[in-house]
Design a protein around this motif. Structure first.
Motif, PDB file in Angstrom:
ATOM      1  N   ALA A 151      52.148  27.530  14.586  1.00  0.00           N
ATOM      2  CA  ALA A 151      50.836  27.553  15.231  1.00  0.00           C
ATOM      3  C   ALA A 151      50.933  27.014  16.651  1.00  0.00           C
ATOM      4  O   ALA A 151      50.300  27.540  17.586  1.00  0.00           O
ATOM      5  CB  ALA A 151      49.835  26.740  14.412  1.00  0.00           C
ATOM      6  N   TYR A 199      48.547  35.216  12.498  1.00  0.00           N
ATOM      7  CA  TYR A 199      47.393  34.848  13.322  1.00  0.00           C
ATOM      8  C   TYR A 199      46.785  36.034  14.071  1.00  0.00           C
ATOM      9  O   TYR A 199      45.579  36.080  14.295  1.00  0.00           O
ATOM     10  CB  TYR A 199      47.800  33.746  14.306  1.00  0.00           C
ATOM     11  CG  TYR A 199      48.351  32.510  13.634  1.00  0.00           C
ATOM     12  CD1 TYR A 199      47.580  31.771  12.745  1.00  0.00           C
ATOM     13  CD2 TYR A 199      49.654  32.078  13.884  1.00  0.00           C
ATOM     14  CE1 TYR A 199      48.094  30.647  12.120  1.00  0.00           C
ATOM     15  CE2 TYR A 199      50.173  30.948  13.263  1.00  0.00           C
ATOM     16  CZ  TYR A 199      49.387  30.240  12.378  1.00  0.00           C
ATOM     17  OH  TYR A 199      49.894  29.126  11.763  1.00  0.00           O
ATOM     18  N   ALA A 224      45.872  26.358  11.629  1.00  0.00           N
ATOM     19  CA  ALA A 224      47.337  26.376  11.564  1.00  0.00           C
ATOM     20  C   ALA A 224      47.848  26.601  10.150  1.00  0.00           C
ATOM     21  O   ALA A 224      48.789  27.372   9.936  1.00  0.00           O
ATOM     22  CB  ALA A 224      47.888  25.053  12.108  1.00  0.00           C
TER      23      ALA A 224
END
Length: 533
Positions: free
Chosen positions: A525, A437, A496
């Protein structure tokens, strides 16, 4: 505008309607119906001096389609007399490119035919016999002038007021037979020139109508535009070999680019010298960029082989190229969104739909066509497409992670996101590796635009219950429970599971990833969001 300016601008971006004076050069518009009613013989005559590029492919296509539409013949001829410019592998590239685009020629190298050989370098004796005819009739003469003298003549012609595009003084045209014999006995190098007529023939072009293109002359210092027909190495120039071959091969129609217009009056003069009838000429507009600059073929970006390497399909390239200077009937274009197969083009191609303006090459349309034809392949030839894609994916992710079945499933369910097969690895990377991420721009954009507390809450509701069969139902229930639209929920789940990358619907994502991997990503996530709250 002077013809000198016309010649100079011919090597840049040319628009005949804007630079040909209406009164002096264009005197008559073409007739409304210019499409032949009988079988024709056309030819594609490339020089193997580099990779076959988009402009040449379009020329080949128009000649091919005209022949096929009228039930005629399409001939391939290699114009390879300029030995100094030949490039190794270029001849094979021509064959490979035409074969890849499914342009099958009726006569030519490799397949033969009644008018061979089809390489100009193998036709030397033929040209020698015909140049002898012109020498005997006085339509041609030997020129023994050294290069230095010819350069001086060109330089002086440029300095005349007005300057002239014709530079030769016909010094050698007035030699006596004794002088000619003496030079020949002494092995003095020579070329053979055409004795150009006082006025070049008027060009009758099916697309542009009547064109009268004459060299600019200086009345006080008369020079002559006598083109060389045979070079000092005894090989013919393009002008001479082109005319001989088109006549002997019974070519009825010549479709070529507008850049050849300044040569056409010379070719007509050679036809007249032999007493032959010329073919019909159609000079098609130049290919230009969207900025109206001449499309460069030197960079190689527009070569057929390089477009193939980018993942362009032959069907897309053919479709794209035909529409440069030709438009299908409006009803057909509207019904098909201009997506036509080669076979369909063979049925509907008509010279009456040619256009005159420069054809602007916008690659966006090429990618549109490529996506269209790739989708058709995925629908009807999924195993064949998968055979091409699987090695690309496995070379990056390994065969254990990227199994044949998994790659094929992704193609089947998500292939609509692809424009070329080479986009697969980047577009669908999330199926083979978990999102990082912190390093994904699309994730950072998502985080900057959304309420992280709300996103965390959404993911909490899906952690233990989401599967491929209930995804749509859970999303709807969550939206009703939180009194929000479905969109932020879809975006949250995509963040996610796929690092906010598009390409696959949520149920497909869950199905391909599997329940274990899906819930692991949801957990990661959630933890990532917790650390940012």
């Amino acid at each position: 505008m002077s013809v000198k300016t016309f010649y100079r601008r011919f090597h840049g971006t040319l628009n005949l309607s804007s630079i040909l004076p209406k009164k002096s050069l264009v005197s008559k518009k073409p007739s409304k119906d210019i499409h032949p009613k009988h079988p024709v013989r056309t030819r594609f005559a490339p020089s193997p001096t580099g990779l076959l590029h988009m402009g040449s492919l379009r020329t080949a296509l128009y000649n091919y389609l005209l022949a096929k539409n009228t039930g005629g013949q399409f001939i391939l001829r290699l114009e390879d007399t300029d030995q100094s410019r030949l490039v190794e592998g270029a001849e094979e590239n021509i064959y490979d490119s035409l074969r890849w685009c499914k342009l099958h020629y009726d006569e030519g190298p490799m397949v033969g035919g009644p008018f061979g050989p089809y390489r100009q370098s193998e036709r030397t004796e033929i040209y020698r016999s015909y140049i002898g005819t012109l020498l005997e009739s006085g339509h041609a003469y030997r020129c023994f002038c050294p290069k230095e003298r010819l350069e001086d003549l060109r330089e002086s012609a440029r300095k005349l007021q007005p300057p002239t595009t014709a530079s030769y003084d016909r010094h050698c045209a007035h030699m006596s037979p004794h002088e000619i014999k003496q030079n020949l006995d002494n092995d003095v190098a020579y070329t053979i020139r055409l004795r150009a007529p006082e006025k070049y023939p008027i060009i009758q072009d099916l697309l542009h109508g009547t064109l009268d293109i004459q060299p600019q002359v200086n009345a006080n210092d008369v020079r002559y535009d006598d083109p060389i027909l045979v070079k000092s190495d005894n090989l013919p120039t393009y002008h001479f070999a082109n005319v001989i071959d088109d006549h002997l091969m019974e070519i009825t129609h010549v479709i070529r680019g507008e850049e050849w217009l300044p040569s056409t009056q010379k070719h007509l003069a050679i036809y007249n010298a032999f007493g032959w009838s010329p073919p019909q000429f159609i000079h098609i507009p130049l290919l230009t960029t969207t900025e109206d600059k001449k499309l460069s073929k030197r960079k190689g970006d527009s070569s057929v082989i390089n477009l193939k390497r980018k993942g362009i399909l032959p069907e897309a390239l053919v479709n794209f190229s035909v529409l440069f200077g030709w438009s299908p009937p409006r009803d057909l274009a509207a019904a098909s969104h201009e997506c036509l197969s080669l076979e369909q083009f063979e049925q509907v191609f008509n010279l009456n739909y040619l256009t005159k303006g420069n054809a602007k090459v916008d690659e966006k349309k090429l990618w549109f066509f490529n996506k269209h034809y790739l989708q058709l392949q995925l629908e009807s030839q999924l195993p064949q497409v998968a055979e091409q894609v699987i090695p690309l994916v496995q070379s990056k992710y390994g065969s254990n992670l990227a199994t044949d079945d998994k790659v094929t499933t992704i193609l089947q369910k998500c292939g609509k996101a692809l424009t070329t097969i080479y986009e697969f690895n980047d577009t669908f990377s999330y199926f083979f590796e978990r999102p990082n991420y912190d390093q994904i721009d699309s994730v950072q954009e998502y985080l900057a635009a959304h309420d992280l507390q709300q996103a965390w809450y959404i993911l909490q509701g899906f952690q233990d219950s989401l599967d491929a069969t209930n995804a749509e139902k859970l999303i709807k229930q969550t939206a009703e429970k939180m009194s929000i639209s479905k969109r932020p929920i879809f975006e949250c789940l995509r963040f996610a599971l796929a690092g906010s990358k598009p390409g696959a619907k949520i149920p497909v994502l869950v199905d391909v990833l599997g329940l274990e991997e899906t819930h692991r990503r949801l957990d990661e996530a959630c933890k990532y969001l917790e650390n940012r709250l």
